[in-house]
Design a protein around this motif. Structure first.
Motif, mmCIF file in Angstrom:
data_model
loop_
_atom_site.group_PDB
_atom_site.id
_atom_site.type_symbol
_atom_site.label_atom_id
_atom_site.label_comp_id
_atom_site.label_asym_id
_atom_site.label_seq_id
_atom_site.Cartn_x
_atom_site.Cartn_y
_atom_site.Cartn_z
ATOM 1 N N ASN A 90 -4.747 -0.740 -20.720
ATOM 2 C CA ASN A 90 -4.047 -0.214 -19.554
ATOM 3 C C ASN A 90 -3.136 -1.298 -18.999
ATOM 4 O OD1 ASN A 90 -5.620 2.427 -19.164
ATOM 5 N ND2 ASN A 90 -7.206 0.880 -19.439
ATOM 6 N N THR A 91 -1.853 -0.987 -18.927
ATOM 7 C CA THR A 91 -0.871 -1.941 -18.433
ATOM 8 C C THR A 91 -0.063 -1.293 -17.312
ATOM 9 O OG1 THR A 91 0.733 -1.240 -20.115
ATOM 10 C CG2 THR A 91 -0.669 -3.125 -20.659
ATOM 11 N N ILE A 92 0.540 -2.143 -16.494
ATOM 12 C CA ILE A 92 1.379 -1.555 -15.453
ATOM 13 C C ILE A 92 2.769 -1.293 -16.037
ATOM 14 C CG2 ILE A 92 0.101 -2.496 -13.507
ATOM 15 C CD1 ILE A 92 2.293 -4.559 -13.129
ATOM 16 N N THR A 93 3.374 -0.252 -15.557
ATOM 17 C CA THR A 93 4.701 0.146 -16.006
ATOM 18 C C THR A 93 5.754 -0.604 -15.192
ATOM 19 O OG1 THR A 93 4.798 1.915 -14.386
ATOM 20 C CG2 THR A 93 3.883 2.482 -16.560
ATOM 21 N N THR A 94 7.002 -0.400 -15.540
ATOM 22 C CA THR A 94 8.098 -0.978 -14.760
ATOM 23 C C THR A 94 8.029 -0.464 -13.323
ATOM 24 O OG1 THR A 94 9.471 -1.118 -16.733
ATOM 25 C CG2 THR A 94 10.602 -1.201 -14.607
ATOM 26 N N THR A 95 7.744 0.810 -13.167
ATOM 27 C CA THR A 95 7.584 1.383 -11.819
ATOM 28 C C THR A 95 6.401 0.730 -11.114
ATOM 29 O OG1 THR A 95 8.522 3.483 -12.536
ATOM 30 C CG2 THR A 95 7.179 3.531 -10.536
ATOM 31 N N GLY A 96 5.312 0.522 -11.839
ATOM 32 C CA GLY A 96 4.142 -0.134 -11.274
ATOM 33 C C GLY A 96 4.442 -1.553 -10.824
ATOM 34 N N ARG A 97 5.246 -2.268 -11.600
ATOM 35 C CA ARG A 97 5.625 -3.643 -11.230
ATOM 36 C C ARG A 97 6.469 -3.651 -9.957
ATOM 37 N NH1 ARG A 97 4.940 -7.639 -15.389
ATOM 38 N NH2 ARG A 97 4.134 -6.635 -17.253
ATOM 39 N N LYS A 98 7.391 -2.717 -9.877
ATOM 40 C CA LYS A 98 8.220 -2.624 -8.660
ATOM 41 C C LYS A 98 7.343 -2.325 -7.451
ATOM 42 C CE LYS A 98 12.412 -1.134 -11.028
ATOM 43 N NZ LYS A 98 13.315 -0.014 -11.301
ATOM 44 N N TYR A 99 6.417 -1.425 -7.637
ATOM 45 C CA TYR A 99 5.515 -1.050 -6.553
ATOM 46 C C TYR A 99 4.635 -2.234 -6.155
ATOM 47 C CZ TYR A 99 2.580 1.953 -3.724
ATOM 48 O OH TYR A 99 1.895 2.513 -2.684
ATOM 49 N N LEU A 100 4.147 -2.972 -7.147
ATOM 50 C CA LEU A 100 3.331 -4.151 -6.880
ATOM 51 C C LEU A 100 4.137 -5.200 -6.108
ATOM 52 C CD1 LEU A 100 0.614 -5.580 -7.312
ATOM 53 C CD2 LEU A 100 1.571 -6.512 -9.428
ATOM 54 N N ASN A 101 5.396 -5.404 -6.493
ATOM 55 C CA ASN A 101 6.251 -6.341 -5.754
ATOM 56 C C ASN A 101 6.424 -5.897 -4.306
ATOM 57 O OD1 ASN A 101 6.644 -8.090 -7.894
ATOM 58 N ND2 ASN A 101 8.483 -7.032 -8.608
ATOM 59 N N HIS A 102 6.594 -4.605 -4.100
ATOM 60 C CA HIS A 102 6.713 -4.064 -2.755
ATOM 61 C C HIS A 102 5.439 -4.345 -1.947
ATOM 62 C CE1 HIS A 102 7.800 -1.451 0.525
ATOM 63 N NE2 HIS A 102 6.694 -0.748 0.340
ATOM 64 N N LEU A 103 4.283 -4.098 -2.552
ATOM 65 C CA LEU A 103 3.003 -4.344 -1.882
ATOM 66 C C LEU A 103 2.835 -5.830 -1.559
ATOM 67 C CD1 LEU A 103 0.615 -2.082 -3.976
ATOM 68 C CD2 LEU A 103 1.483 -1.627 -1.674
ATOM 69 N N THR A 104 3.220 -6.676 -2.511
ATOM 70 C CA THR A 104 3.118 -8.117 -2.305
ATOM 71 C C THR A 104 3.978 -8.571 -1.124
ATOM 72 O OG1 THR A 104 2.734 -8.431 -4.671
ATOM 73 C CG2 THR A 104 3.399 -10.364 -3.438
ATOM 74 N N ASN A 105 5.141 -7.982 -0.985
ATOM 75 C CA ASN A 105 6.010 -8.335 0.148
ATOM 76 C C ASN A 105 5.408 -7.937 1.480
ATOM 77 O OD1 ASN A 105 8.000 -9.555 -1.401
ATOM 78 N ND2 ASN A 105 9.070 -7.628 -1.745
ATOM 79 N N LEU A 106 4.540 -6.945 1.495
ATOM 80 C CA LEU A 106 3.894 -6.525 2.737
ATOM 81 C C LEU A 106 2.901 -7.556 3.262
ATOM 82 C CD1 LEU A 106 3.132 -2.746 2.015
ATOM 83 C CD2 LEU A 106 4.887 -3.683 3.535
ATOM 84 N N ILE A 107 2.408 -8.421 2.377
ATOM 85 C CA ILE A 107 1.397 -9.386 2.807
ATOM 86 C C ILE A 107 1.929 -10.816 2.872
ATOM 87 C CG2 ILE A 107 -0.607 -8.029 2.155
ATOM 88 C CD1 ILE A 107 -0.766 -9.637 -0.418
ATOM 89 N N ARG A 108 3.197 -10.973 2.780
ATOM 90 C CA ARG A 108 3.797 -12.319 2.898
ATOM 91 C C ARG A 108 4.093 -12.644 4.322
ATOM 92 N NH1 ARG A 108 7.646 -12.779 -2.369
ATOM 93 N NH2 ARG A 108 5.921 -12.834 -3.791
#
Length: 108
Positions: A90-108
């Protein structure tokens, strides 16, 4: 009065969970945890975890992991690939990576 560090962390985590719920208002917390686990393993090791890896690490029943991975795949966040000896990775997709980056920005 400034916000204390623990309060700030809780607020940031709350923002992340709200963001998950904006993607799917019925998303269970376990599904969010599975997504984050897949993302962390995929990015850190370059190889996505198997359902069994996830089940053992998070102490979640394998059938529950499988159902939640299927939902994440339907949402386009995770891709389930059959690898060596038929084992699904199970790997993250390009969409998943974008979403993960968005989530990461919420906690910076």
């Amino acid at each position: 009065m400034p916000i204390s560090p623990p309060t700030l962390k809780v607020q940031q985590l709350s923002n992340v969970m709200e963001e998950f719920l904006s993607l799917d208002s019925n998303m269970p917390v376990v599904q969010a945890l599975i997504f984050l686990f897949v993302a962390s393993r995929d990015l850190a090791q370059g190889v996505g975890p198997t359902g069994q890896d996830i089940s053992e690490a998070l102490k979640i029943d394998a059938s529950r992991v499988s159902r939640n991975l299927a939902r994440l795949a339907e949402a386009g966040l995770v891709e389930r690939e059959r690898g060596d000896m038929g084992v699904k990775r199970n790997t993250i997709t390009t969409t998943g990576r974008k979403y993960l980056n968005h989530l990461t920005n919420l906690i910076r």
